[in-house]
Design a protein around this motif. Structure first.
Motif, mmCIF file in Angstrom:
data_model
loop_
_atom_site.group_PDB
_atom_site.id
_atom_site.type_symbol
_atom_site.label_atom_id
_atom_site.label_comp_id
_atom_site.label_asym_id
_atom_site.label_seq_id
_atom_site.Cartn_x
_atom_site.Cartn_y
_atom_site.Cartn_z
ATOM 1 N N ASP A 273 40.971 40.160 48.017
ATOM 2 C CA ASP A 273 41.340 41.582 48.058
ATOM 3 C C ASP A 273 42.401 41.880 47.003
ATOM 4 O OD1 ASP A 273 41.619 44.203 48.669
ATOM 5 O OD2 ASP A 273 42.123 43.909 50.792
ATOM 6 N N TYR A 274 41.992 41.827 45.764
ATOM 7 C CA TYR A 274 42.903 42.069 44.648
ATOM 8 C C TYR A 274 43.484 43.468 44.722
ATOM 9 C CZ TYR A 274 44.638 41.949 39.827
ATOM 10 O OH TYR A 274 45.434 41.973 38.709
ATOM 11 N N ASN A 275 42.671 44.465 45.073
ATOM 12 C CA ASN A 275 43.143 45.842 45.129
ATOM 13 C C ASN A 275 44.297 45.992 46.112
ATOM 14 O OD1 ASN A 275 42.614 48.710 46.792
ATOM 15 N ND2 ASN A 275 42.712 48.906 44.569
ATOM 16 N N SER A 276 44.208 45.322 47.251
ATOM 17 C CA SER A 276 45.283 45.404 48.239
ATOM 18 C C SER A 276 46.579 44.818 47.670
ATOM 19 C CB SER A 276 44.879 44.658 49.521
ATOM 20 O OG SER A 276 45.966 44.603 50.418
ATOM 21 N N TRP A 277 46.492 43.684 47.006
ATOM 22 C CA TRP A 277 47.689 43.074 46.404
ATOM 23 C C TRP A 277 48.285 44.001 45.356
ATOM 24 C CZ3 TRP A 277 48.573 41.517 41.262
ATOM 25 C CH2 TRP A 277 49.730 40.781 41.066
ATOM 26 N N PHE A 278 47.442 44.568 44.521
ATOM 27 C CA PHE A 278 47.895 45.455 43.453
ATOM 28 C C PHE A 278 48.645 46.641 44.041
ATOM 29 C CE2 PHE A 278 47.037 48.874 40.287
ATOM 30 C CZ PHE A 278 47.599 48.279 39.167
ATOM 31 N N VAL A 348 35.520 47.763 37.209
ATOM 32 C CA VAL A 348 36.776 47.069 37.546
ATOM 33 C C VAL A 348 37.914 48.073 37.682
ATOM 34 C CG1 VAL A 348 38.524 45.523 36.589
ATOM 35 C CG2 VAL A 348 36.122 44.835 36.600
ATOM 36 N N ILE A 349 38.001 49.013 36.753
ATOM 37 C CA ILE A 349 39.051 50.028 36.838
ATOM 38 C C ILE A 349 38.964 50.775 38.158
ATOM 39 C CG2 ILE A 349 39.680 52.310 35.962
ATOM 40 C CD1 ILE A 349 40.997 50.243 34.329
ATOM 41 N N GLN A 350 37.782 51.205 38.499
ATOM 42 C CA GLN A 350 37.634 52.036 39.694
ATOM 43 C C GLN A 350 37.825 51.257 40.981
ATOM 44 O OE1 GLN A 350 37.568 55.322 39.604
ATOM 45 N NE2 GLN A 350 37.732 55.063 37.382
ATOM 46 N N ASN A 351 37.415 49.994 41.009
ATOM 47 C CA ASN A 351 37.422 49.250 42.268
ATOM 48 C C ASN A 351 38.632 48.339 42.452
ATOM 49 O OD1 ASN A 351 34.633 49.667 43.762
ATOM 50 N ND2 ASN A 351 34.241 49.683 41.569
ATOM 51 N N LEU A 352 39.124 47.738 41.374
ATOM 52 C CA LEU A 352 40.264 46.845 41.523
ATOM 53 C C LEU A 352 41.588 47.575 41.385
ATOM 54 C CD1 LEU A 352 38.049 44.654 41.288
ATOM 55 C CD2 LEU A 352 39.647 43.335 39.894
ATOM 56 N N TYR A 353 41.617 48.633 40.577
ATOM 57 C CA TYR A 353 42.900 49.244 40.262
ATOM 58 C C TYR A 353 43.033 50.691 40.730
ATOM 59 C CZ TYR A 353 43.265 45.092 37.368
ATOM 60 O OH TYR A 353 43.301 43.786 36.946
ATOM 61 N N ALA A 354 42.001 51.491 40.615
ATOM 62 C CA ALA A 354 42.134 52.916 40.925
ATOM 63 C C ALA A 354 41.916 53.236 42.399
ATOM 64 C CB ALA A 354 41.154 53.726 40.075
ATOM 65 N N ALA A 355 41.213 52.369 43.104
ATOM 66 C CA ALA A 355 40.807 52.684 44.475
ATOM 67 C C ALA A 355 41.996 52.861 45.407
ATOM 68 C CB ALA A 355 39.889 51.579 45.002
ATOM 69 N N ASN A 356 41.889 53.846 46.287
ATOM 70 C CA ASN A 356 42.783 54.040 47.446
ATOM 71 C C ASN A 356 44.179 54.536 47.100
ATOM 72 O OD1 ASN A 356 40.709 52.852 49.115
ATOM 73 N ND2 ASN A 356 41.413 50.834 48.413
ATOM 74 N N ARG A 357 44.425 54.915 45.863
ATOM 75 C CA ARG A 357 45.785 55.338 45.504
ATOM 76 C C ARG A 357 46.063 56.772 45.932
ATOM 77 N NH1 ARG A 357 46.068 55.441 39.587
ATOM 78 N NH2 ARG A 357 43.982 56.268 39.956
#
Length: 513
Positions: A273-278, A348-357
């Motif tokens: 869950d990279y997005n959660s860590w980010f 990758v931008i949309q799912n790892l970094y942009a999601a849920n912000r």
């Protein structure tokens, strides 16, 4: 045909290919050349009329001749050109050492990344994740001369903690949960041929210490992220050779250090869950950025300087990830990436970094970019040794071209053009233990050179104005550079083959930072 004759014809052909960018002549023999010319029938290439830049001092030596035999520089100065040499007249041009990108994740086709690196003057790259055995193959073939590309120093597969940040469907990493497993992982990557060990963010202190100890035992160095649960001073004092990115360092210099540490230790992530860590890391970074302590910075940065721990800021990566709503792929460079690669970058931008912000997170992230530039200025002012690295392989970087972006970002952060160049030439050579061979334009050094149309010490953007590249004595002329770039354009338009799919796609997908 004997080998000497073959070498002579090969070198003559290489020299002839440079006709588009210079004029050629032969000269009479000169006794003075005996001091620099090796014995035998080795052909010589002479770059004449150039200004040689000493990156270490900023000195410009004008009206110079650079003599090259095989892969070495054999003379530099106002010296005559020997009889039979291929002379390339480059009056008004500037010569710098070959450039190094010290943080790359190459795209997965040998017809794409290696030529893009060389065409942009990169003669050395540090590959930061040995995820695919293909990379070791490239490294070895380039060293043997059977594949044209930059010198490659290749990391181990990433060693991360349990749970790891990376989804195994995206990338396989080595997951360790204790010291014993960590030591075994180091022995494994040593056997696999890694040049160094790459460590990642979620390693536990015990596992990280196991990596450090076992790497020292088997003769490998350790580079990579500062683990979340280990302080930057501990990382430096234990002998980790580099710290990649600004995440962990930025957290080490806050007036609210105790609170920052508690928040870091409280981060919990599910496997992959990279997005959660980010997203969990961002508010901690925000606090640290707004509570910068000059006293703590002097302490931490002084430790890095004394231990010669290098920092690779990867501002090119941070520029995108801090401003993902406001940045995009340079439209003039899209032609060097396949549609699949561009689609992967967008995914990758949309799912790892942009999601849920939230809107607040988006605003804070954008402000973080200005803070990172100020932070790098502080590193420079404290004389922390800096390596130029791009994190090529993350959106929206393009191999080779990205390094010139990084040099401009370093200058934008407060580095002088000479300091920015130093981070891509002299410092990488020192870091890699190759100062005897690389990092300057001097006799006995390997002939890794970039010929520029304008002075990079006046304006760092002039590193983009590449005329000719020399890689281990091989001259890549302006025509050859254009042909290399045109060939990459054609390759990325081809349907991916079974081999390129296995390697990660024609131009690869996202690579971990």
């Amino acid at each position: 045909m004997n080998s000497s004759r073959r070498q002579f014809l090969a070198r003559t052909a290489a020299g002839a290919a440079v006709l588009a960018g210079g004029t050629f002549a032969t000269t009479t023999p000169v006794a003075a050349l005996a001091a620099v010319k090796p014995l035998g029938r080795t052909p010589i290439t002479a770059l004449t009329g150039v200004t040689v830049i000493d990156v270490a001092t900023g000195r410009r030596d004008r009206h110079q001749t650079v003599l090259i035999s095989d892969d070495r520089i054999i003379g530099v100065g106002r010296i005559p050109v020997p009889r039979g040499a291929v002379e390339i007249a480059l009056t008004g041009k500037f010569v710098i050492p070959g450039l190094a990108d010290m943080h790359v994740h190459s795209l997965g086709d040998e017809r794409v990344s290696p030529p893009l690196y060389l065409a942009n003057g990169l003669t050395t790259v540090r590959e930061m994740a040995g995820t695919n055995p293909m990379l070791y193959d490239w490294r070895d073939r380039i060293a043997a001369g059977s594949l044209l590309g930059p010198r490659m120093i290749v990391a181990s597969n990433i060693i991360d903690g349990d749970p790891t940040l990376w989804d195994p469907n995206l990338i396989q990493v080595i997951v360790v949960d204790d010291e014993q497993a960590a030591r075994a992982a180091v022995r494994r990557v040593k056997a696999e041929g890694a040049d160094f060990v790459k460590v990642y963010s979620r390693l536990s202190p015990a596992a990280w210490r196991g990596v450090i100890a076992e790497a020292r035992k088997v003769g490998l160095t350790v580079h990579g992220h500062g683990p979340d649960e280990v302080t930057s001073k501990e990382v430096s004092n234990a002998g980790q050779r580099s710290i990649e990115h600004i995440h962990s360092l930025g957290l080490a210099v806050s007036t609210r250090q105790a609170e920052v540490r508690r928040m870091l230790l409280a981060i919990k992530v599910a496997n992959g869950d990279y997005n959660s860590w980010f997203r969990q890391l961002h508010p901690i970074e925000w606090i640290a950025a707004n509570t910068y302590s000059r006293a703590r910075a002097a302490d931490v940065f002084g430790t890095l300087r004394r231990n010669n721990t290098r920092v690779t800021p990867t501002l090119t990566m941070h520029n995108v990830l801090d401003q993902i709503d406001y940045t995009q792929l340079d439209p003039t460079l899209k032609k060097y990436l396949s549609d699949d690669s561009i689609g992967t970058y967008d995914y990758v931008i949309q799912n790892l970094y942009a999601a849920n912000r939230t809107a607040e997170e988006i605003s804070h992230q954008r402000q973080m970019w200005a803070w990172r530039q100020r932070f790098v200025r502080e590193l420079i002012e404290h004389d922390v040794p800096i390596l130029a690295g791009t994190d090529t392989g993350t959106p929206y970087s393009v191999p080779g071209f990205a390094l010139h972006d990084e040099l401009e970002h370093l200058a934008g952060a407060g580095a002088t053009p000479r300091e920015a160049l130093h981070a891509a030439t002299v410092e990488p050579a020192k870091f890699l233990g190759l100062s005897a061979d690389l990092g300057s334009v001097e006799p006995r050094k390997i002939a890794d050179l970039v010929v520029l149309d304008a002075d990079p010490l006046t304006d760092i953007r002039n590193t983009r104005r590449i005329h000719t590249v020399v890689t281990r004595g091989r001259v890549i002329s302006p025509i050859q550079r254009r042909l290399m770039l045109a060939k990459v354009e054609a390759v990325v338009k081809e349907p991916p083959t079974t081999a390129t799919i296995a390697a990660g796609g024609c131009c690869g997908g996202h690579r971990p930072s």
